[in-house]
Design a protein around this motif. Structure first.
Motif: not given
Length: 322
Positions: A35-41, A177-183, A274-276
């Protein structure tokens, strides 16, 4: 327009505040490196354009300047969605500048990106996906690949979510399955019978590849966590060798999962969970896909909708006026 400049390529008056802002996002806001790279770019691209226009102070940038910049981005071929991302980064940057008393207003507040038609995500046919996933693996790495693709399609995982899975995030007994999504939001997802079987087949192969102490569920030949790029390349390779009629990529499996689930269940809220997706409007794009399918079935099946093969008119149109 030329490519994004490096920090060292823009005047210090413009580059230093951007660097401070990115440091703020990373250390105080805990944003991911991506995310930081995207802001900087995005901000460095704006800084490079400002420098080329003779504008060397963020506090003197006007609303008119930014409107000209948006027009430049549009002429360079950027989509409305990409321009909106640039503007979002600029608005966020100026909030930081205001906080640091490096600006007196936010010139990006009332600027909107040009609208572009919303592209519907492509999905794969159910029968073709079944054929591709039923193709038997020929070596340990293909056992891994099949496991990844089954799991991605079974649970609608994003590429980053799949790559970040550890062995202990999958519960084969309960099929979850336990997933870590956006945020950094966690969600617990069901895993289908076929995907569970694929994981059971992969784990013994993984044991012979993984380095000591490696937690990743999916590892490379070197025993390390498999990279995003490698997953993309292996999925593309699988499609080519199995004769897929379209290029396979991770988001295609996620889109197909969403569309096929919605087509079967009609439960938009469940698919959103399901999609988060934080916003159900993001999920609603799949209702358009589902409607396209229903419209095709209607056109082909309903006696009052079928097209006359000769005149290209409906039956009602052919008999009107007789």
């Amino acid at each position: 327009m030329s490519g994004t400049p490096a920090v060292s390529d823009v005047p210090d008056e413009l580059g230093r505040p951007v660097t401070d802002f990115i440091r703020h996002l990373a250390s105080e806001k805990r944003h991911s490196p991506r995310t930081c790279d995207s802001y900087q770019r995005d901000l460095l691209r704006l800084a490079g354009w400002l420098a080329g226009s003779g504008q060397l102070a963020w506090q003197r940038v006007t609303n008119h300047d930014l409107r000209r910049y948006v027009a430049t981005l549009s002429r360079a071929g950027l989509s409305g969605r990409s321009i909106a991302r640039h503007l979002s980064a600029t608005r966020r940057f100026y909030q930081f500048l205001l906080r640091e008393r490096l600006a007196t207003d936010n010139p990006a507040l009332d600027i909107r990106a040009p609208k572009t038609g919303r592209r519907l995500p492509r999905v794969a046919d159910v029968d073709q996906l079944s054929y591709l996933l039923d193709s038997p693996p020929e070596d340990p790495l293909e056992v891994r690949d099949l496991c990844m693709f089954e799991l991605m399609y079974s649970s609608g995982l994003r590429l980053a979510e799949l790559a970040s899975l550890d062995v202990d995030t999958v519960d084969l007994r309960s099929g979850e399955v336990r997933v870590v999504g956006k945020g950094a939001k966690q969600r617990l997802l069901p895993v289908g019978r076929k995907a569970v079987a694929s994981i059971r087949a992969w784990l013994p192969q993984r044991a012979g590849l993984a380095n000591d102490g490696e937690k990743a569920l999916f590892v490379s030949q070197r025993g390390e966590r498999l990279s995003h790029r490698s997953i993309q390349a292996r999925l593309s390779r699988w499609g080519i060798t199995r004769g897929a009629d379209q290029k396979l990529h991770p988001h295609l499996l996620r889109h197909s999962f969403a569309s096929h689930m919605l087509e079967s269940s009609g439960d938009l809220r469940a698919v959103q969970e399901l999609l988060g997706h934080a916003d159900i409007a993001t999920t609603q794009v799949y209702t358009h896909l589902d409607f396209q399918h229903l419209a095709r079935v209607y056109d082909q099946s309903h006696p009052r909708a079928r097209r006359d093969s000769y005149h290209g008119k409906t039956n009602d149109e052919n008999t009107s006026g007789q």
